[in-house]
Motif scaffolding. Structure first.
Motif, PDB file in Angstrom:
ATOM      1  N   ILE A  12       2.425   5.979   2.811  1.00 21.04           N
ATOM      2  CA  ILE A  12       1.142   5.423   2.383  1.00 21.04           C
ATOM      3  C   ILE A  12       1.038   3.952   2.787  1.00 21.04           C
ATOM      4  O   ILE A  12      -0.019   3.504   3.276  1.00 21.04           O
ATOM      5  CB  ILE A  12       0.956   5.601   0.865  1.00 21.04           C
ATOM      6  N   ARG A  13       2.099   3.175   2.618  1.00 17.86           N
ATOM      7  CA  ARG A  13       2.077   1.764   3.040  1.00 17.86           C
ATOM      8  C   ARG A  13       1.842   1.654   4.543  1.00 17.86           C
ATOM      9  O   ARG A  13       1.046   0.826   5.007  1.00 17.86           O
ATOM     10  CB  ARG A  13       3.384   1.073   2.649  1.00 17.86           C
ATOM     11  N   PHE A  14       2.555   2.478   5.293  1.00 18.41           N
ATOM     12  CA  PHE A  14       2.407   2.518   6.753  1.00 18.41           C
ATOM     13  C   PHE A  14       0.963   2.860   7.130  1.00 18.41           C
ATOM     14  O   PHE A  14       0.336   2.190   7.966  1.00 18.41           O
ATOM     15  CB  PHE A  14       3.387   3.573   7.286  1.00 18.41           C
ATOM     16  N   TYR A  15       0.428   3.867   6.513  1.00 20.38           N
ATOM     17  CA  TYR A  15      -0.926   4.373   6.788  1.00 20.38           C
ATOM     18  C   TYR A  15      -1.991   3.341   6.414  1.00 20.38           C
ATOM     19  O   TYR A  15      -2.900   3.044   7.202  1.00 20.38           O
ATOM     20  CB  TYR A  15      -1.097   5.665   5.996  1.00 20.38           C
ATOM     21  N   GLU A  16      -1.881   2.786   5.223  1.00 25.53           N
ATOM     22  CA  GLU A  16      -2.909   1.859   4.757  1.00 25.53           C
ATOM     23  C   GLU A  16      -2.907   0.552   5.542  1.00 25.53           C
ATOM     24  O   GLU A  16      -3.975  -0.055   5.750  1.00 25.53           O
ATOM     25  CB  GLU A  16      -2.736   1.593   3.269  1.00 25.53           C
TER      26      GLU A  16
ATOM     27  N   LEU B 143     -10.489  10.226   4.514  1.00 24.75           N
ATOM     28  CA  LEU B 143     -10.249   8.818   4.204  1.00 24.75           C
ATOM     29  C   LEU B 143     -10.249   8.567   2.701  1.00 24.75           C
ATOM     30  O   LEU B 143      -9.670   7.592   2.230  1.00 24.75           O
ATOM     31  CB  LEU B 143     -11.281   7.933   4.904  1.00 24.75           C
ATOM     32  N   ARG B 144     -10.872   9.434   1.943  1.00 22.57           N
ATOM     33  CA  ARG B 144     -10.840   9.335   0.488  1.00 22.57           C
ATOM     34  C   ARG B 144      -9.635  10.050  -0.101  1.00 22.57           C
ATOM     35  O   ARG B 144      -9.010   9.571  -1.056  1.00 22.57           O
ATOM     36  CB  ARG B 144     -12.120   9.933  -0.104  1.00 22.57           C
ATOM     37  N   ASP B 145      -9.270  11.207   0.464  1.00 24.80           N
ATOM     38  CA  ASP B 145      -8.339  12.118  -0.206  1.00 24.80           C
ATOM     39  C   ASP B 145      -6.904  12.091   0.304  1.00 24.80           C
ATOM     40  O   ASP B 145      -6.006  12.611  -0.362  1.00 24.80           O
ATOM     41  CB  ASP B 145      -8.860  13.556  -0.099  1.00 24.80           C
ATOM     42  N   THR B 146      -6.657  11.511   1.477  1.00 22.08           N
ATOM     43  CA  THR B 146      -5.309  11.575   2.043  1.00 22.08           C
ATOM     44  C   THR B 146      -4.279  10.864   1.174  1.00 22.08           C
ATOM     45  O   THR B 146      -3.224  11.423   0.853  1.00 22.08           O
ATOM     46  CB  THR B 146      -5.289  11.001   3.470  1.00 22.08           C
ATOM     47  N   VAL B 147      -4.565   9.637   0.771  1.00 22.02           N
ATOM     48  CA  VAL B 147      -3.585   8.885  -0.024  1.00 22.02           C
ATOM     49  C   VAL B 147      -3.304   9.559  -1.369  1.00 22.02           C
ATOM     50  O   VAL B 147      -2.140   9.778  -1.728  1.00 22.02           O
ATOM     51  CB  VAL B 147      -4.021   7.418  -0.184  1.00 22.02           C
ATOM     52  N   PRO B 148      -4.332   9.903  -2.170  1.00 26.58           N
ATOM     53  CA  PRO B 148      -4.019  10.584  -3.426  1.00 26.58           C
ATOM     54  C   PRO B 148      -3.318  11.930  -3.229  1.00 26.58           C
ATOM     55  O   PRO B 148      -2.468  12.318  -4.041  1.00 26.58           O
ATOM     56  CB  PRO B 148      -5.375  10.748  -4.114  1.00 26.58           C
ATOM     57  N   SER B 149      -3.647  12.646  -2.157  1.00 31.24           N
ATOM     58  CA  SER B 149      -2.975  13.922  -1.895  1.00 31.24           C
ATOM     59  C   SER B 149      -1.498  13.718  -1.604  1.00 31.24           C
ATOM     60  O   SER B 149      -0.636  14.484  -2.065  1.00 31.24           O
ATOM     61  CB  SER B 149      -3.647  14.643  -0.724  1.00 31.24           C
ATOM     62  N   LEU B 150      -1.180  12.689  -0.815  1.00 27.96           N
ATOM     63  CA  LEU B 150       0.226  12.393  -0.532  1.00 27.96           C
ATOM     64  C   LEU B 150       0.973  12.021  -1.805  1.00 27.96           C
ATOM     65  O   LEU B 150       2.127  12.410  -1.993  1.00 27.96           O
ATOM     66  CB  LEU B 150       0.323  11.263   0.495  1.00 27.96           C
ATOM     67  N   ARG B 151       0.312  11.272  -2.682  1.00 29.11           N
ATOM     68  CA  ARG B 151       0.960  10.887  -3.944  1.00 29.11           C
ATOM     69  C   ARG B 151       1.224  12.108  -4.815  1.00 29.11           C
ATOM     70  O   ARG B 151       2.286  12.229  -5.432  1.00 29.11           O
ATOM     71  CB  ARG B 151       0.099   9.868  -4.689  1.00 29.11           C
ATOM     72  N   VAL B 152       0.245  13.012  -4.870  1.00 21.34           N
ATOM     73  CA  VAL B 152       0.423  14.232  -5.650  1.00 21.34           C
ATOM     74  C   VAL B 152       1.588  15.045  -5.100  1.00 21.34           C
ATOM     75  O   VAL B 152       2.490  15.463  -5.851  1.00 21.34           O
ATOM     76  CB  VAL B 152      -0.873  15.063  -5.656  1.00 21.34           C
ATOM     77  N   LEU B 153       1.602  15.271  -3.790  1.00 21.57           N
ATOM     78  CA  LEU B 153       2.683  16.048  -3.184  1.00 21.57           C
ATOM     79  C   LEU B 153       4.031  15.364  -3.386  1.00 21.57           C
ATOM     80  O   LEU B 153       5.022  16.014  -3.737  1.00 21.57           O
ATOM     81  CB  LEU B 153       2.421  16.232  -1.689  1.00 21.57           C
TER      82      LEU B 153
END
Length: 378
Positions: free
Chosen positions: A186-190, A162-172
């Motif tokens: 990310i919008r869908f997920y959040e 829950l902490r790392d998924t969004v920043p990881s997706l942005r990095v990738l």
């Protein structure tokens, strides 16, 4: 005549370019991100040859790129071992996956081949937190790749999802030139996370026990802090193993489980448990196969004595939700089980279908969760 025209064009093109009347081919823009280890990572342009050290992270890459296999210079064999149902779908759509070199298992540093990864001359190596952070000093993989002149980035969907998924997706997304797709997911997920959090904010939290790899091993492996514990918390439950186990996973005896007698029992399973007689769920698994294995599990000694089983509050979940951004679907299923009155309108199946249609490189079909009444119909 043609020769003369060619000569004229050859002379004119440099002049027109200098005057700005013709557009020169655009050079790739450098790409810079900050990865999960807090390191600044720079590439001259989007990555084209990636070594995916932990093969299971293809689950994340496949949500951002329509042909993630085309980016792979090499990958960990753990994806094929742990997730053969997804591998079969990738192979059917992208036959080139069969020729991608492997760089060891990818589950641990001991199983990963640094030398093989370097020999593939990648422009980027992607490491998980568990591979990048389990060793320091001379054995540190990040330092070893940097010393070899190879760019490396750390992302993770497992330890603290829950902490790392969004920043990881942005990095990738940025590293492969798919920022727009990453932001869309990310919008869908959040948005779905926000609904879950808002509805359980003032809720009582019933006790939940999650039985990992259920039926395939001695009872009972369970998540402690992190991973599935975070899913249970967001869904409005209280993971009883979090206060017992010191780490991310561990073993709880059947006697401890029976003494705790949780209100809700959730087993996890996968294709890897079929040969062990455990709970079988996953992509490509029929409702009937999932239901048979679930019934066998609930009838087993000890498990059948739990109040949750007797009261119809026993459920099953795909184990591999624990290392993919798809986990938002698992949390929605958990929320419906833990607080059915608050989430009567929630439809995890519709969420999964939308991800499959809008984002995933492969179709996401199968029996990924189950309960005593639905028996695989979800």
């Amino acid at each position: 005549m043609i020769v003369r025209l060619k000569r004229i064009a050859t002379k004119l093109i440099p002049i027109l370019l200098a005057l700005g009347m013709l557009a020169a081919p655009a050079a790739a823009e450098p790409v810079t991100v900050t990865d999960l280890a807090g390191r600044m990572v720079t590439l001259p342009g989007p990555a084209k040859r990636i070594v995916l050290a932990q093969g299971r992270q293809l689950n994340g890459l496949g949500l951002l790129h329509p042909d993630p296999i085309s980016l792979l210079a090499g990958w960990g064999s753990d994806h094929k071992r742990q997730n053969p149902d997804a591998y079969a779908r990738y192979a059917a759509k992208f036959p080139a996956i069969e020729t991608v070199p492997t760089v060891g298992d990818g589950g641990t540093q001991d199983g990963f081949s640094f030398e093989k990864a370097v020999s593939l001359a990648p422009d980027l190596v992607i490491l998980s937190q568990s591979l990048a952070g389990t060793r320091r000093g001379p054995g540190d993989l990040v330092a070893r790749f940097e010393a070899a002149g190879i760019t490396v980035a750390v992302v993770d969907f497992y330890l603290q999802p829950l902490r790392d998924t969004v920043p990881s997706l942005r990095v990738l997304g940025k590293l492969i030139g798919r920022e727009e797709q990453a932001e869309a997911y990310i919008r869908f997920y959040e948005a779905r996370r926000a609904v879950l959090a808002s509805r359980v904010r003032d809720a009582e939290r019933p006790s939940v026990f999650m039985h990992a790899h259920a039926g395939g091993f001695d009872c009972c492996q369970s998540p402690g802090k992190g991973t599935f514990d975070e899913f249970i918390t967001l869904a409005g439950g209280r993971n009883i193993a979090a206060s017992i186990l010191p780490g991310a996973t561990g073993q709880i005896s059947l006697e401890q489980l029976l003494a705790a007698d949780p209100a809700i029992y959730v087993a996890t399973g996968g294709v890897h448990l079929a040969r062990r007689g455990g709970l079988v769920l996953g992509l490509g698994i029929s409702p009937e196969e999932g239901a048979r294995s679930f019934a066998t599990l609930l009838a087993s000694p000890g498990i059948s004595a739990l109040s949750a089983v007797r009261n119809g509050r026993a459920y099953g979940l795909w184990q591999l939700f624990n290392d993919t951004p798809l986990h938002i679907v698992a949390i929605e299923a958990l929320a419906k089980w833990i607080h059915p009155e608050r989430f009567a309108d929630l439809d995890p199946q519709a969420t999964l279908k939308e991800i499959s249609t809008r984002f995933s490189a492969i179709p996401l079909e199968g029996t990924l969760w189950i309960d005593e009444t639905a028996r695989g119909r979800r």
